[in-house]
Design a protein around this motif. Sequence first.
Motif, PDB file in Angstrom:
ATOM      1  N   UNK A 173     -12.209  23.107 -79.290  1.00 45.60           N
ATOM      2  CA  UNK A 173     -13.311  22.964 -80.239  1.00 45.60           C
ATOM      3  C   UNK A 173     -13.173  24.061 -81.278  1.00 45.60           C
ATOM      4  N   UNK A 174     -13.067  23.664 -82.532  1.00 41.32           N
ATOM      5  CA  UNK A 174     -12.814  24.588 -83.640  1.00 41.32           C
ATOM      6  C   UNK A 174     -14.123  24.819 -84.386  1.00 41.32           C
ATOM      7  N   UNK A 175     -14.646  26.035 -84.285  1.00 41.38           N
ATOM      8  CA  UNK A 175     -15.986  26.331 -84.781  1.00 41.38           C
ATOM      9  C   UNK A 175     -15.953  26.949 -86.168  1.00 41.38           C
ATOM     10  N   UNK A 176     -16.685  26.316 -87.090  1.00 43.39           N
ATOM     11  CA  UNK A 176     -16.890  26.846 -88.439  1.00 43.39           C
ATOM     12  C   UNK A 176     -15.579  27.088 -89.194  1.00 43.39           C
ATOM     13  N   UNK A 177     -14.628  26.207 -89.014  1.00 40.40           N
ATOM     14  CA  UNK A 177     -13.386  26.273 -89.789  1.00 40.40           C
ATOM     15  C   UNK A 177     -13.556  25.371 -91.011  1.00 40.40           C
ATOM     16  N   UNK A 178     -13.470  25.910 -92.236  1.00 33.31           N
ATOM     17  CA  UNK A 178     -13.631  25.070 -93.438  1.00 33.31           C
ATOM     18  C   UNK A 178     -12.625  23.927 -93.438  1.00 33.31           C
ATOM     19  N   UNK A 179     -13.021  22.805 -94.011  1.00 30.82           N
ATOM     20  CA  UNK A 179     -12.179  21.611 -93.952  1.00 30.82           C
ATOM     21  C   UNK A 179     -10.815  21.817 -94.593  1.00 30.82           C
ATOM     22  N   UNK A 180     -10.738  22.649 -95.662  1.00 25.51           N
ATOM     23  CA  UNK A 180      -9.433  22.867 -96.302  1.00 25.51           C
ATOM     24  C   UNK A 180      -8.491  23.677 -95.423  1.00 25.51           C
ATOM     25  N   UNK A 208     -17.529  13.879 -94.019  1.00 26.01           N
ATOM     26  CA  UNK A 208     -16.360  13.131 -94.443  1.00 26.01           C
ATOM     27  C   UNK A 208     -15.135  14.016 -94.578  1.00 26.01           C
ATOM     28  N   UNK A 209     -15.311  15.193 -95.175  1.00 29.35           N
ATOM     29  CA  UNK A 209     -14.184  16.103 -95.364  1.00 29.35           C
ATOM     30  C   UNK A 209     -13.637  16.586 -94.027  1.00 29.35           C
ATOM     31  N   UNK A 210     -14.496  16.875 -93.079  1.00 25.83           N
ATOM     32  CA  UNK A 210     -14.035  17.310 -91.760  1.00 25.83           C
ATOM     33  C   UNK A 210     -13.374  16.163 -91.000  1.00 25.83           C
ATOM     34  N   UNK A 211     -13.957  14.978 -91.082  1.00 27.56           N
ATOM     35  CA  UNK A 211     -13.372  13.830 -90.384  1.00 27.56           C
ATOM     36  C   UNK A 211     -11.986  13.507 -90.913  1.00 27.56           C
ATOM     37  N   UNK A 212     -11.797  13.676 -92.223  1.00 30.31           N
ATOM     38  CA  UNK A 212     -10.520  13.352 -92.857  1.00 30.31           C
ATOM     39  C   UNK A 212      -9.384  14.258 -92.390  1.00 30.31           C
ATOM     40  N   UNK A 213      -9.694  15.385 -91.764  1.00 32.01           N
ATOM     41  CA  UNK A 213      -8.643  16.287 -91.281  1.00 32.01           C
ATOM     42  C   UNK A 213      -7.905  15.720 -90.070  1.00 32.01           C
ATOM     43  N   UNK A 214      -8.475  14.688 -89.447  1.00 30.85           N
ATOM     44  CA  UNK A 214      -7.827  14.083 -88.296  1.00 30.85           C
ATOM     45  C   UNK A 214      -8.370  14.522 -86.951  1.00 30.85           C
ATOM     46  N   UNK A 215      -9.482  15.261 -86.945  1.00 35.72           N
ATOM     47  CA  UNK A 215     -10.081  15.652 -85.670  1.00 35.72           C
ATOM     48  C   UNK A 215     -10.630  14.412 -84.959  1.00 35.72           C
ATOM     49  N   UNK A 216     -10.800  14.533 -83.661  1.00 37.26           N
ATOM     50  CA  UNK A 216     -11.310  13.411 -82.865  1.00 37.26           C
ATOM     51  C   UNK A 216     -12.822  13.289 -82.923  1.00 37.26           C
ATOM     52  N   UNK A 222     -12.028  18.951 -81.682  1.00 38.53           N
ATOM     53  CA  UNK A 222     -13.411  18.765 -82.122  1.00 38.53           C
ATOM     54  C   UNK A 222     -13.730  19.817 -83.175  1.00 38.53           C
ATOM     55  N   UNK A 223     -14.280  19.373 -84.290  1.00 41.58           N
ATOM     56  CA  UNK A 223     -14.780  20.297 -85.306  1.00 41.58           C
ATOM     57  C   UNK A 223     -16.261  20.540 -85.038  1.00 41.58           C
ATOM     58  N   UNK A 224     -16.671  21.792 -85.095  1.00 50.21           N
ATOM     59  CA  UNK A 224     -18.060  22.141 -84.789  1.00 50.21           C
ATOM     60  C   UNK A 224     -18.536  23.221 -85.749  1.00 50.21           C
ATOM     61  N   UNK A 276     -12.110   6.329 -89.333  1.00 53.23           N
ATOM     62  CA  UNK A 276     -12.831   5.454 -88.399  1.00 53.23           C
ATOM     63  C   UNK A 276     -12.733   5.876 -86.938  1.00 53.23           C
ATOM     64  N   UNK A 277     -11.734   6.698 -86.609  1.00 49.25           N
ATOM     65  CA  UNK A 277     -11.535   7.103 -85.218  1.00 49.25           C
ATOM     66  C   UNK A 277     -12.247   8.410 -84.877  1.00 49.25           C
ATOM     67  N   UNK A 278     -12.925   9.002 -85.832  1.00 45.93           N
ATOM     68  CA  UNK A 278     -13.619  10.270 -85.594  1.00 45.93           C
ATOM     69  C   UNK A 278     -15.064   9.992 -85.178  1.00 45.93           C
ATOM     70  N   UNK A 279     -15.436  10.483 -84.010  1.00 43.45           N
ATOM     71  CA  UNK A 279     -16.777  10.245 -83.487  1.00 43.45           C
ATOM     72  C   UNK A 279     -17.730  11.384 -83.863  1.00 43.45           C
ATOM     73  N   UNK A 280     -18.972  11.033 -84.151  1.00 43.52           N
ATOM     74  CA  UNK A 280     -20.029  12.028 -84.349  1.00 43.52           C
ATOM     75  C   UNK A 280     -20.667  12.295 -82.996  1.00 43.52           C
TER      76      UNK A 280
END
Length: 299
Positions: free
Chosen positions: A218-225, A255-263, A244-246, A122-126
């Motif tokens: 900002x972390x670009x194109x890093x797979x969620x795992x 969902x998988x990227x948000x679950x990693x804990x990024x902002x 930030x995941x990008x 819920x704390x991860x913004x799009x």
Amino acid sequence: MIRIPDARIDQLLAEDVPGIDLTTEALGIGERSGRMECFTRQGCVLAGGSVAARVMERLGAAVESRTEDGARLGAGDVFLTVRGTAAQLHMGWKLALNLCDRLSGVATATRAMVDTAHAANPDCQVLTTRKSLPGARDLLTLAVMAGGAWPHRLGLSETVLVFAQHVAFLGGLDGLLARLPAMRAACVEKRILVEAAPDEALVLARGASGRPLVDGIQLDKVPSDELGPLVRELRAIDPRLILIAAGSISEQNAGAHAATGVDGLATTAPLNAAPIDMSVRMHAMGRGARTDEPTDADR
């Protein structure tokens, strides 16, 4: 609320109506009174209704009812009703509809991604990027905010975000590390973010004295795992880091990227959404006549 000045409305109108509505004038129906109803054939999140209403009012028509941007609509729902002369209605109807069907497509795709991300975190913004059609940023920003997201950056003057393309002019990561203290001193009221590969992110987070050299990465194109362990390692260095995941973020992997804990998730995907199937009904007042005007997709 996104401020759309009258001059912007006039600019939009001038593109579609550079002079006269030749068809309406040639038919001799311009002074007849009527009512226009805009409705959707698909369920969606509405965006652009506020601007469409402004278009019609700018032409002198009266808005009888309007659904607020951000509302969820079901198939068949009317979201804008306008009364005016045939000239006013026909000058504005295509522009009004085009704004709503395209911006609602963006808002609907945005809402789907936001819901997916928030279900996982819920704390991860799009955050939608500025990789969009030039000249339409104000309208697209309205749409993504109606869908529950935030703009990543509205322009180059807004935030400090260093890319590899900048670092190329500094001779690589070492050159950036040498420049960062001066950049921080110059931009005293701004946060400094850098787009970095995982190994570079760890260097920036640790800094020369164990303290981060930047405010965010900002972390670009890093797979969620791979992103999950990296986020945990970066958080252990400093939990205050903005992460930030990008890159290639979509509704399917949000969902998988948000679950990693990024902002936040920086994405372009919603901006490329297909328009919603919408249409208008025209009613000639006092004559009992009624026509259903098909969308371009029906022609």
